[in-house]
Design an enzyme around this catalytic site. Structure first.
Site, short mmCIF file in Angstrom:
data_model
loop_
_atom_site.label_atom_id
_atom_site.label_comp_id
_atom_site.label_asym_id
_atom_site.label_seq_id
_atom_site.Cartn_x
_atom_site.Cartn_y
_atom_site.Cartn_z
N HIS A 1 0.95 -1.16 0.01
CA HIS A 1 -0.18 -0.12 -0.06
C HIS A 1 0.66 1.30 -0.04
O HIS A 1 0.63 2.27 -0.11
CB HIS A 1 -0.85 0.09 1.18
N ASP B 1 3.74 9.49 -0.39
CA ASP B 1 2.57 8.85 -0.49
C ASP B 1 2.24 7.66 -1.29
O ASP B 1 2.37 7.93 -2.65
CB ASP B 1 1.27 9.55 -0.27
P1 ADQ Z 1 -2.78 6.17 4.95
O1 ADQ Z 1 -1.24 6.57 5.16
O2 ADQ Z 1 -3.60 5.97 6.27
O3 ADQ Z 1 -3.13 4.85 3.97
P2 ADQ Z 1 -4.80 7.53 3.16
O4 ADQ Z 1 -4.76 6.85 1.88
O5 ADQ Z 1 -5.02 9.12 3.09
O6 ADQ Z 1 -3.51 7.40 4.11
O7 ADQ Z 1 -5.96 7.15 4.08
C1 ADQ Z 1 -6.47 7.68 5.25
C2 ADQ Z 1 -7.86 7.28 5.52
O8 ADQ Z 1 -8.21 7.48 6.83
C3 ADQ Z 1 -8.88 8.19 4.53
O9 ADQ Z 1 -9.87 7.18 4.13
C4 ADQ Z 1 -9.39 9.16 5.18
O10 ADQ Z 1 -10.53 9.60 5.10
C5 ADQ Z 1 -9.36 8.47 6.82
N1 ADQ Z 1 -8.84 9.41 7.79
C6 ADQ Z 1 -7.81 10.47 7.71
N2 ADQ Z 1 -8.00 11.37 9.07
C7 ADQ Z 1 -9.11 11.19 9.47
C8 ADQ Z 1 -9.72 11.44 10.73
N3 ADQ Z 1 -9.26 12.29 11.37
N4 ADQ Z 1 -10.99 11.04 11.03
C9 ADQ Z 1 -11.39 9.78 10.36
N5 ADQ Z 1 -11.01 9.26 9.37
C10 ADQ Z 1 -9.60 9.89 8.95
C11 ADQ Z 1 -2.10 3.98 3.45
C12 ADQ Z 1 -0.95 4.50 2.54
C13 ADQ Z 1 -1.87 5.39 1.54
C14 ADQ Z 1 -2.80 4.61 0.70
C15 ADQ Z 1 -3.70 3.75 1.62
C16 ADQ Z 1 -4.62 2.74 0.97
O11 ADQ Z 1 -0.12 5.30 3.28
O12 ADQ Z 1 -0.78 5.86 0.36
O13 ADQ Z 1 -3.61 5.26 -0.11
O14 ADQ Z 1 -2.94 3.06 2.50
O15 ADQ Z 1 -3.68 1.90 0.08
#
Ligand code: ADQ
Length: 469
Positions: A169, A378
């Site tokens: 991921h 990311d």
């Molecule tokens: P993450 O590093 O966690 O994921 P991201 O892809 O942005 O990053 O996903 C975060 C998720 O958490 C999103 O669905 C977002 O809505 C939710 N979120 C963030 N802050 C929040 C909050 N305060 N309250 C509730 N929900 C919140 C890892 C990798 C990424 C990749 C994903 C999926 O680092 O690059 O996109 O896995 O493969």
């Protein structure tokens, strides 16, 4: 809920976390309930289970209490337990103190410790043993992410009959960076235990391909194909998607519109609302966007009476030193901006270090004129896609780091280099001044891209290729 330990599952997911987590209802921990785990992995992978009938999921509950396997809604949930000490070595140490920074271009220095590595191997073995125990003869096993890179190799030794897929991921770094890792060959060989290895971007797939060929661990058999130990191992990019319909439909409801309107009113009805939504992680560039905002305010380029920022930072990995330091830094910067530019009752930055629930998150996406997604690196970044999905009326502006995997599909965003503060300031100023016609022209192709590849398409695409010999 019933329990079973029969090796009868045709499809098994192996991920660090289970798709559900235990939530205590009272302080004594005497009663509680299971709820869906937060995050993009679960929402993207969970629906694929429905295509398979008998499925299982191996993962950690997040606690050090031993739990028995149980069946929930037809899905066998097989908890992997680890002690507090083991979690420190495997999760806080090797996964988040070594691999996470190394794979994200060393946003902080990666630490190498042999006892972390020993813990990582031990816990990977535990997940592989559990998968070998529940997978039926000839089953498909899908292993996820950087915490479990040794599992495919270990599982292949235990169960050569299985079809094994692995998806990373997060980014996979260039070979020049990766080769500094003392256990580079063990990790790469672990991944090569798979039949198919999926990455978020073609660059990541290419980095892995070049690494294993250069290290003599596999032979190049053409684009995306490696020969290893008498087998064919395929590598390819599968950019992850979101549950688009869920965001799009919820965004159109009166309830969310009312909520968004209320939110803007509570912010003092500013002309422009900017938003950041991230896990509180040093790779996400929260500090860099606060710095850019501060300089724009200091220079008088944006008016604090007209522009407000909401930054939601989900608590994350708060046992790891670098995350504690980041939290202090963000607290300090928010305090400084509000001290210098806020008024009583009207801070410029509204900072929330908490989880927010889905309706609240949606209302924030709807209320935000500008979405700031500025990671240094990311894998994908789902927040960028969620914002685009929520902007069904083609209003709003996405400022996106060119180093997020999402930048490949969302190339009509205002792309920025997060290391270039002046460039970021210019992009923010441009977003504040953007005409609705330009915003619309940019959002239209981005929405088409997000709609064309949702979470279910992503999982089905990967699994179809895995099934194809
Ligand atoms: P993450 O590093 O966690 O994921 P991201 O892809 O942005 O990053 O996903 C975060 C998720 O958490 C999103 O669905 C977002 O809505 C939710 N979120 C963030 N802050 C929040 C909050 N305060 N309250 C509730 N929900 C919140 C890892 C990798 C990424 C990749 C994903 C999926 O680092 O690059 O996109 O896995 O493969």
């Amino acid at each position: 809920m019933a329990t079973t330990t029969e090796p009868d599952r045709k499809f098994v997911i192996v991920a660090n976390r289970l798709p559900v987590r235990w939530v205590d209802d009272d302080r004594n921990g005497d009663s509680g309930h299971w709820e869906t785990s937060p995050g993009g992995l679960v929402s993207a992978v969970r629906p694929s289970v429905a295509d398979y009938g008998q499925a299982g999921w191996i993962g950690w509950t997040g606690s050090d209490v031993d739990e028995e396997p149980f069946v929930d809604d037809g899905l066998l949930l097989h908890p992997v337990s680890m002690t507090v000490d083991e979690k420190e070595l495997f999760y806080d140490g090797m996964s988040n103190g070594t691999l996470w920074p190394l794979y994200h271009d060393k946003a902080v220095p990666a630490e190498f410790h042999r006892h972390w590595w020993d813990g990582y191997r031990r816990i990977n073995r535990r997940y592989a043993d559990a998968a070998a125990k529940v997978a039926a003869e000839g089953a498909t096993v899908w292993v996820h992410d950087y915490q479990l890179q040794l599992v495919p190799g270990m599982l292949r030794e235990l169960r050569p009959d299985l079809r094994i897929g692995f998806f990373l991921h997060i980014p996979f770094p260039p070979p020049e960076l990766f080769v500094g890792l003392p256990w580079r060959d063990e990790i790469a060989l672990g991944m090569l235990g798979s039949d198919l290895i999926g990455f978020q971007t073609p660059d990541a797939a290419d980095n892995f391909h070049r690494l294993v060929v250069r290290r003599g661990l596999a032979d190049d058999s053409g684009p995306g194909v490696l020969a290893h130990a008498g087998r064919r191992v395929r590598t390819r990019a599968y950019p992850i998607g979101i549950d688009v319909a869920r965001y799009d439909q919820a965004a159109r409801t009166d309830k969310v519109s009312d909520h968004a309107r209320d939110l803007r009113a509570r912010l003092g009805a500013p002309h422009t609302v900017m938003l950041g939504v991230d896990r509180l992680d040093y790779t996400k560039g929260i500090d860099v966007r606060l710095r850019a905002l501060k300089e724009l305010l200091d220079d008088g380029d944006i008016n604090p009476r007209q522009v407000t920022m909401v930054q939601v930072a989900q608590p994350s990995r708060d046992d790891v030193e670098a995350y504690i330091t980041l939290r202090e830094e963000v607290d300090r910067m928010v305090g400084e901006i509000n001290g210098d530019h806020g008024r009583v009752g009207f801070p410029v930055v509204h900072y929330i270090h908490q989880n927010v629930d889905f309706p609240e998150l949606l209302a924030m996406y709807r209320a935000a004129d500008i979405m700031l997604v500025t990671p240094f690196r990311d894998g994908m970044n789902l927040v960028a896609k969620e914002y685009v999905a929520a902007r069904y009326d083609l209003t709003g502006c996405l400022v996106l780091s060119e180093f997020a995997g999402a930048a490949t599909e969302l190339s009509d965003a205002l792309l920025v280099n997060p290391y270039d503060i002046d460039g970021l300031k210019a992009a923010i100023a441009r977003a504040v001044a953007m005409e609705p016609t330009e915003a619309r022209a940019r959002l239209e192709p981005m929405r088409a891209a997000v709609l064309a590849n949702d979470a279910v398409d992503w999982a089905r695409g990967f699994l179809a290729d895995l099934a194809d010999r």
